[in-house]
Design a protein around this motif. Structure first.
Motif, PDB file in Angstrom:
ATOM      1  N   UNK A  80       0.851  -1.187   0.000  1.00 61.26           N
ATOM      2  CA  UNK A  80       0.000   0.000   0.000  1.00 61.26           C
ATOM      3  C   UNK A  80       0.884   1.233   0.000  1.00 61.26           C
ATOM      4  N   UNK A  81       0.251   2.404  -0.154  1.00 61.31           N
ATOM      5  CA  UNK A  81       1.047   3.626  -0.286  1.00 61.31           C
ATOM      6  C   UNK A  81       2.010   3.450  -1.454  1.00 61.31           C
ATOM      7  N   UNK A  82       3.223   4.003  -1.343  1.00 55.43           N
ATOM      8  CA  UNK A  82       4.192   3.879  -2.434  1.00 55.43           C
ATOM      9  C   UNK A  82       4.576   2.426  -2.747  1.00 55.43           C
ATOM     10  N   UNK A  83       4.350   1.512  -1.822  1.00 49.77           N
ATOM     11  CA  UNK A  83       4.661   0.103  -2.051  1.00 49.77           C
ATOM     12  C   UNK A  83       3.787  -0.549  -3.100  1.00 49.77           C
ATOM     13  N   UNK A  84       2.649   0.058  -3.418  1.00 47.82           N
ATOM     14  CA  UNK A  84       1.737  -0.510  -4.407  1.00 47.82           C
ATOM     15  C   UNK A  84       2.406  -0.650  -5.768  1.00 47.82           C
ATOM     16  N   UNK A  85       3.412   0.188  -6.038  1.00 45.09           N
ATOM     17  CA  UNK A  85       4.052   0.170  -7.357  1.00 45.09           C
ATOM     18  C   UNK A  85       4.714  -1.166  -7.663  1.00 45.09           C
ATOM     19  N   UNK A  86       5.053  -1.946  -6.648  1.00 42.07           N
ATOM     20  CA  UNK A  86       5.605  -3.276  -6.899  1.00 42.07           C
ATOM     21  C   UNK A  86       4.625  -4.131  -7.690  1.00 42.07           C
ATOM     22  N   UNK A  87       3.338  -3.904  -7.512  1.00 38.76           N
ATOM     23  CA  UNK A  87       2.305  -4.746  -8.107  1.00 38.76           C
ATOM     24  C   UNK A  87       1.679  -4.156  -9.366  1.00 38.76           C
ATOM     25  N   UNK A  88       2.205  -3.039  -9.827  1.00 34.45           N
ATOM     26  CA  UNK A  88       1.670  -2.386 -11.024  1.00 34.45           C
ATOM     27  C   UNK A  88       2.498  -2.824 -12.238  1.00 34.45           C
ATOM     28  N   UNK A  89       1.795  -3.172 -13.310  1.00 29.64           N
ATOM     29  CA  UNK A  89       2.461  -3.613 -14.550  1.00 29.64           C
ATOM     30  C   UNK A  89       3.464  -2.559 -15.022  1.00 29.64           C
ATOM     31  N   UNK A  90       4.574  -3.022 -15.624  1.00 28.49           N
ATOM     32  CA  UNK A  90       5.621  -2.087 -16.077  1.00 28.49           C
ATOM     33  C   UNK A  90       5.110  -0.967 -16.983  1.00 28.49           C
TER      34      UNK A  90
END
Length: 159
Positions: A80-90
């Motif tokens: 969550x927060x900025x960590x969500x970017x790990x799970x976003x497609x390139x």
């Protein structure tokens, strides 16, 4: 590439190889889980930063837990927060993580590590389910997910 990144890669890969070897020694988790129920070894990680070194540390820790318990561990990484970017497609990801990090997520997912994506964060940054990598599972809220999992007996780990 920085020396610390090389060290993190070697540690992570070594942990996954060891976990794979341990898994080969025991029956398949999915079959055993159906007969014996969920693991007694439960852990949830809070991942709320987008820094690659931070992410690598958490992914490495999850691999170590898998190795220690011979892959008999229920592991959730709540992003969550900025960590969500790990799970976003390139294609939609503003952080452009190295392919190696995404491969680690895929490898851990093969050992049934769950990756939870906070719906509230998704709304804030205007992404939807189609923007998430296949390993991601949307949950209502990262904070609620952490609390609920702890109530279910998951140990809580935060960096």
């Amino acid at each position: 590439m920085a020396q610390s990144e090389n060290h993190s890669r070697r540690r992570f890969l070594g942990s996954l190889v060891a976990a794979a070897g341990a898994t080969a020694l025991v029956s398949g988790k999915s079959e055993a889980e159906g007969l014996m129920g969920p693991s007694k070894n439960k852990i949830v990680y809070q991942l709320n930063q987008s820094d690659p070194a931070y992410i690598l540390d958490i992914l490495h820790s999850a691999a170590v837990v898998l190795q220690h318990f011979n892959s008999d561990a229920d592991i959730v990484i709540t992003c969550f927060g900025p960590g969500i970017w790990l799970l976003v497609k390139p294609a939609k990801n503003k952080h452009h993580y190295e392919k190696f990090i995404l491969e680690q997520v895929q490898s851990l997912a093969m050992y049934e590590v769950s990756f939870h994506a906070c719906e509230q964060t998704m709304k804030t940054i205007k992404i939807n389910d189609a923007d998430l990598i296949p390993e991601a599972k949307r949950v209502f809220s990262g904070a609620v997910d952490l609390m609920t999992l702890q109530q279910q007996g998951f140990a809580y780990i935060a960096w």
